[in-house]
Design an enzyme around this catalytic site. Sequence first.
Site, mmCIF file in Angstrom:
data_model
loop_
_atom_site.group_PDB
_atom_site.id
_atom_site.type_symbol
_atom_site.label_atom_id
_atom_site.label_comp_id
_atom_site.label_asym_id
_atom_site.label_seq_id
_atom_site.Cartn_x
_atom_site.Cartn_y
_atom_site.Cartn_z
ATOM 1 C CB CYS A 1 -0.999 0.070 1.294
ATOM 2 S SG CYS A 1 -2.460 1.195 1.006
ATOM 3 C CG HIS B 1 -3.741 -3.595 3.005
ATOM 4 N ND1 HIS B 1 -2.945 -3.157 3.457
ATOM 5 C CD2 HIS B 1 -4.292 -2.535 2.267
ATOM 6 C CE1 HIS B 1 -2.829 -1.859 3.655
ATOM 7 N NE2 HIS B 1 -3.562 -1.404 2.991
ATOM 8 C CD GLU C 1 -1.494 -6.306 5.121
ATOM 9 O OE1 GLU C 1 -2.021 -5.221 5.489
ATOM 10 O OE2 GLU C 1 -1.165 -6.750 4.219
ATOM 11 C CG ASP D 1 -24.063 -4.967 18.280
ATOM 12 O OD1 ASP D 1 -23.231 -4.144 17.787
ATOM 13 O OD2 ASP D 1 -25.105 -4.999 18.082
ATOM 14 C CG ASP E 1 -25.963 4.135 15.793
ATOM 15 O OD1 ASP E 1 -26.290 3.284 15.227
ATOM 16 O OD2 ASP E 1 -25.044 4.592 16.302
#
Length: 565
Positions: free
Chosen positions: A85, A194, A196, A242, A404
């Site tokens: 990157c 990337h 990885e 969550d 939210d």
Amino acid sequence: MTADKVTVSLLDYGAGNVRSVRNAITSLGYAIKDVATPGDIDAAEVIIFPGVGSFGNAMDTLEGKGYTEPLKAYLAANRPFFGICLGMQTLFESSEESPEHKGLGIIPGAVTQFDSSQVSVPHIGWNGAIQHRRSHVIDSLDKDDVVYFVHSYRALPTAANKDWVLSTTTYGEPGASEFISAVQKGNVVACQFHPEKSGGVGLKLLESFLKDRGVDGGSQAPVPVAEGVRTVLRKRLVACLDVRTNDAGDLVVTKGDQYAVREEATDGQTKGVVRNLGKPVELSERYYREGADEITFLNITSFRQEVLDDAPMLQVLEKASEKIFVPLTVGGGIRAYTDGNGRHYSALEVAARYFRAGADKISLGSDAVYAAEAYMKDAQLSGTSAIEQISKVYGRQAVVISVDPRRVYVASPEEAPTHTCLHLPHAPGPEGQQYAWYQCTVRGGREGRDVDAVQLVRACEALGAGEILLNCIDMDGQKQGFDLALVKSVMAAVSIPVIASSGAGAVEHFSQVFKETNVQAALAAGIFHKHLVEISDVKKHLTEQGIAARVVGVVDTPCASDTRL
């Protein structure tokens, strides 16, 4: 580690998530030695440079540590090197991201920004690579393999750097300019994506490089590329967890904190126990194996505590990143704060700890609303908000805004003149109202603010955010589909990528949101935890519907929109 394997010198200059690169290298059986002095560069057998963050910050750090000249000499000597990157971008002469800084100047050309009027910026997600020259590194990949990108700046192929170009990738509609996705000359290799974070495909690519350290036996012959060939960015499927502490002090995956999180007690007297849908590390590993394109951890109780003392959540990231090689996002209470001893921590310091633990992106919720409110007063950048601080050092692609909102119904737009009102005849209010504005909330949905979702995302983009995670409290847990009207309004308001969240209950809801809104990604939680909908079934359905999606474990069938994948 076997005796014939080299020790990898990791050029970790202290920005971003390098833990995943470490874990990828060690998973392949290689030992790692950190570059700690300029002399370590000359002594290295092979160097991997996982550049993360901003171009200017990277070059300042290399220069400050005395690495610039030894690294130039190492590269000029054609010694084994793999840049990732920003580690690739620093090989060029300069970058529009930091015009006042010079690059290493190994490859001719400048790194320039994507045109946000043409495509969403940053370029985030799974895309292909068009091979232009033979190389044992990229020859290891199948033509249908896709890899993970996250960047706002790119290098364009030119006559001057033609001899370096190993592969290119296209982003946008047919006719869009292609950018360089991998380079190689001799033993010097670098890629814009990337590895990885590209699952098994990326690990295979790293193994191919490390096995022979870039040596290609002199064979880097051109590969014919048919006219009009292009790659297509895949739609992403994000699994969300969550996470909160249960009564025993253990972290578990449960329902969002704005809802009832306890199972009912069998005796009808006690308060019951926290709903446990699984252990976060184990569940996240399951989603990785099943093909989730990204995984998000939302620490839904951390806003009540000192964030850097939240060792269990940091340990979750550290453990998860050992076996999960797709992007990890973490959110929940990441903000500036003062601890009980009077020690002040900036939002940047807090974010840095999570990046070092394995996070690739940081999700900001309440803090982003407060920052947007301050910005909206005079439309001036203060440089003090968490969004600005983190994006300056780590790049805007590292900052996700978790929105939210909840509907505030009105009889007509005139009742809310300062807000964006949407016409919702399909979802009228309690008194039959057909209009609503989407009020942003803080503190896990407990408190509403006088800011609507469109105002918030515009302000956050101006402050430096790189992606929007768009929830909808009214739809969450309903399993009736995403709030398409809300998604469309936010998509129209910003040029950064948007992740649709809240409301999915069937595979058809994912194809619907992708087709009707052109959103870049969709997120779900409970339906995956409870096996109501399987990730593999969603991917299969999307492919059948002609929607480009990454499919794991099977041959990826080209979609109707693809001309080359």
